[in-house]
Design a protein around this motif. Structure first.
Motif, PDB file in Angstrom:
ATOM      1  N   LEU A   6       0.874  -1.173   0.000  1.00 15.59           N
ATOM      2  CA  LEU A   6       0.000   0.000   0.000  1.00 15.59           C
ATOM      3  C   LEU A   6       0.913   1.224   0.000  1.00 15.59           C
ATOM      4  N   ILE A   7       0.686   2.147  -0.938  1.00 13.24           N
ATOM      5  CA  ILE A   7       1.495   3.364  -1.011  1.00 13.24           C
ATOM      6  C   ILE A   7       0.659   4.533  -0.501  1.00 13.24           C
ATOM      7  N   VAL A   8       1.197   5.282   0.459  1.00 15.56           N
ATOM      8  CA  VAL A   8       0.500   6.434   1.032  1.00 15.56           C
ATOM      9  C   VAL A   8       1.348   7.679   0.758  1.00 15.56           C
ATOM     10  N   ASP A   9       0.837   8.552  -0.120  1.00 12.67           N
ATOM     11  CA  ASP A   9       1.572   9.755  -0.508  1.00 12.67           C
ATOM     12  C   ASP A   9       0.568  10.760  -1.048  1.00 12.67           C
ATOM     13  N   ASP A  10       0.790  12.051  -0.783  1.00 14.89           N
ATOM     14  CA  ASP A  10      -0.157  13.062  -1.247  1.00 14.89           C
ATOM     15  C   ASP A  10       0.130  13.531  -2.681  1.00 14.89           C
ATOM     16  N   SER A  11       1.188  13.027  -3.294  1.00  9.86           N
ATOM     17  CA  SER A  11       1.529  13.411  -4.665  1.00  9.86           C
ATOM     18  C   SER A  11       1.016  12.365  -5.646  1.00  9.86           C
ATOM     19  N   ALA A  12       0.062  12.760  -6.499  1.00  5.46           N
ATOM     20  CA  ALA A  12      -0.478  11.839  -7.501  1.00  5.46           C
ATOM     21  C   ALA A  12       0.628  11.367  -8.442  1.00  5.46           C
ATOM     22  N   ARG A  13       1.556  12.260  -8.781  1.00  3.27           N
ATOM     23  CA  ARG A  13       2.662  11.880  -9.669  1.00  3.27           C
ATOM     24  C   ARG A  13       3.541  10.826  -9.033  1.00  3.27           C
ATOM     25  N   PHE A  14       3.840  10.982  -7.729  1.00  5.24           N
ATOM     26  CA  PHE A  14       4.671   9.983  -7.061  1.00  5.24           C
ATOM     27  C   PHE A  14       3.922   8.652  -6.958  1.00  5.24           C
ATOM     28  N   ASP A  56       5.615  13.411   4.725  1.00  5.93           N
ATOM     29  CA  ASP A  56       4.861  14.664   4.633  1.00  5.93           C
ATOM     30  C   ASP A  56       3.657  14.482   3.726  1.00  5.93           C
ATOM     31  N   LEU A  57       2.479  14.353   4.331  1.00  7.23           N
ATOM     32  CA  LEU A  57       1.241  14.150   3.578  1.00  7.23           C
ATOM     33  C   LEU A  57       0.457  15.457   3.490  1.00  7.23           C
ATOM     34  N   GLY A  58       1.021  16.443   2.852  1.00  2.00           N
ATOM     35  CA  GLY A  58       0.338  17.729   2.774  1.00  2.00           C
ATOM     36  C   GLY A  58       0.238  18.318   4.168  1.00  2.00           C
ATOM     37  N   GLY A  59      -0.963  18.407   4.717  1.00  2.00           N
ATOM     38  CA  GLY A  59      -1.156  18.953   6.049  1.00  2.00           C
ATOM     39  C   GLY A  59      -1.010  17.934   7.162  1.00  2.00           C
ATOM     40  N   GLU A  60      -0.746  16.680   6.809  1.00  2.30           N
ATOM     41  CA  GLU A  60      -0.628  15.617   7.803  1.00  2.30           C
ATOM     42  C   GLU A  60       0.815  15.123   7.881  1.00  2.30           C
ATOM     43  N   SER A  61       1.147  14.493   8.987  1.00  2.46           N
ATOM     44  CA  SER A  61       2.473  13.925   9.174  1.00  2.46           C
ATOM     45  C   SER A  61       2.404  12.406   9.101  1.00  2.46           C
ATOM     46  N   GLY A  62       3.244  11.834   8.252  1.00  3.41           N
ATOM     47  CA  GLY A  62       3.337  10.384   8.193  1.00  3.41           C
ATOM     48  C   GLY A  62       3.798   9.800   9.518  1.00  3.41           C
ATOM     49  N   LEU A  63       4.630  10.560  10.245  1.00  6.83           N
ATOM     50  CA  LEU A  63       5.091  10.100  11.561  1.00  6.83           C
ATOM     51  C   LEU A  63       3.929   9.988  12.536  1.00  6.83           C
ATOM     52  N   ASP A  64       2.975  10.929  12.453  1.00  5.44           N
ATOM     53  CA  ASP A  64       1.801  10.864  13.329  1.00  5.44           C
ATOM     54  C   ASP A  64       0.872   9.728  12.923  1.00  5.44           C
ATOM     55  N   GLU A  87      19.289  11.987   7.278  1.00  7.12           N
ATOM     56  CA  GLU A  87      19.955  12.735   8.349  1.00  7.12           C
ATOM     57  C   GLU A  87      19.026  13.785   8.959  1.00  7.12           C
ATOM     58  N   ASP A  88      18.139  14.367   8.135  1.00  9.01           N
ATOM     59  CA  ASP A  88      17.229  15.408   8.620  1.00  9.01           C
ATOM     60  C   ASP A  88      16.150  14.856   9.549  1.00  9.01           C
ATOM     61  N   VAL A  89      15.845  13.566   9.433  1.00  7.95           N
ATOM     62  CA  VAL A  89      14.705  12.994  10.169  1.00  7.95           C
ATOM     63  C   VAL A  89      15.075  11.734  10.948  1.00  7.95           C
ATOM     64  N   LYS A  90      16.366  11.465  11.083  1.00 13.96           N
ATOM     65  CA  LYS A  90      16.832  10.207  11.665  1.00 13.96           C
ATOM     66  C   LYS A  90      16.227   9.905  13.043  1.00 13.96           C
ATOM     67  N   GLU A  91      16.232  10.887  13.943  1.00 13.24           N
ATOM     68  CA  GLU A  91      15.715  10.655  15.295  1.00 13.24           C
ATOM     69  C   GLU A  91      14.208  10.370  15.270  1.00 13.24           C
ATOM     70  N   LEU A  92      13.481  11.087  14.418  1.00 11.52           N
ATOM     71  CA  LEU A  92      12.035  10.885  14.312  1.00 11.52           C
ATOM     72  C   LEU A  92      11.720   9.499  13.770  1.00 11.52           C
ATOM     73  N   VAL A  93      12.461   9.085  12.759  1.00 13.07           N
ATOM     74  CA  VAL A  93      12.265   7.756  12.175  1.00 13.07           C
ATOM     75  C   VAL A  93      12.581   6.673  13.204  1.00 13.07           C
ATOM     76  N   ALA A  94      13.666   6.855  13.949  1.00  8.90           N
ATOM     77  CA  ALA A  94      14.073   5.860  14.946  1.00  8.90           C
ATOM     78  C   ALA A  94      13.012   5.683  16.030  1.00  8.90           C
ATOM     79  N   ALA A  95      12.276   6.750  16.344  1.00  7.08           N
ATOM     80  CA  ALA A  95      11.266   6.693  17.406  1.00  7.08           C
ATOM     81  C   ALA A  95       9.918   6.176  16.904  1.00  7.08           C
ATOM     82  N   ALA A  96       9.740   6.075  15.603  1.00  8.89           N
ATOM     83  CA  ALA A  96       8.450   5.664  15.034  1.00  8.89           C
ATOM     84  C   ALA A  96       8.346   4.138  14.949  1.00  8.89           C
TER      85      ALA A  96
END
Length: 125
Positions: A6-14, A56-64, A87-96
């Protein structure tokens, strides 16, 4: 048996590009979603093996969203993806509650299979 994704992304192109790429690589894309609500409905309905979840799902956070998806389908492996460097999100990813992180530019069926495999739980760089 093919891996169901299942792919969850707010970009139709992606969504379109990722579906084509993964299906070419032997990963069966069983559904797509562009919002948290859609993702929760689809994960319950489709029972995928793996969820490719944009940070980053537009106004939503994939982490949430990740903990809710993990509760909705405990057997699904969640992999975060983003155009931002790990590197920009390493700590957030590790905690998810996720198996790892895959940069959008490195997306492939093999990369997802590597994350699914035993002992392959470390995030990709």
């Amino acid at each position: 048996m093919s891996t169901r994704c299942l792919i969850v992304d707010d970009s139709a192109r992606f969504l379109e590009a990722a579906r084509a790429l993964l299906e070419h690589d032997g990963i069966r894309v069983v559904g797509v979603a562009s919002t948290g609500g859609e993702a929760l409905a689809r994960i319950a309905e489709l029972a995928p093996d793996i969820v490719l979840l944009d940070l980053d799902l537009g106004g939503e956070s994939g982490l949430d969203l990740a903990p809710a998806l993990a509760r909705a389908s405990p057997s699904a492996v969640i992999v975060l993806t983003s155009a931002h460097p790990l590197e920009d999100v390493k700590e957030l990813v590790a905690a998810a509650p996720v198996r790892g992180f895959l940069h959008k530019s490195r997306l492939s069926g093999q990369a997802l299979r590597d994350l699914l495999g035993p002992g392959q739980g470390s995030p990709e760089h």
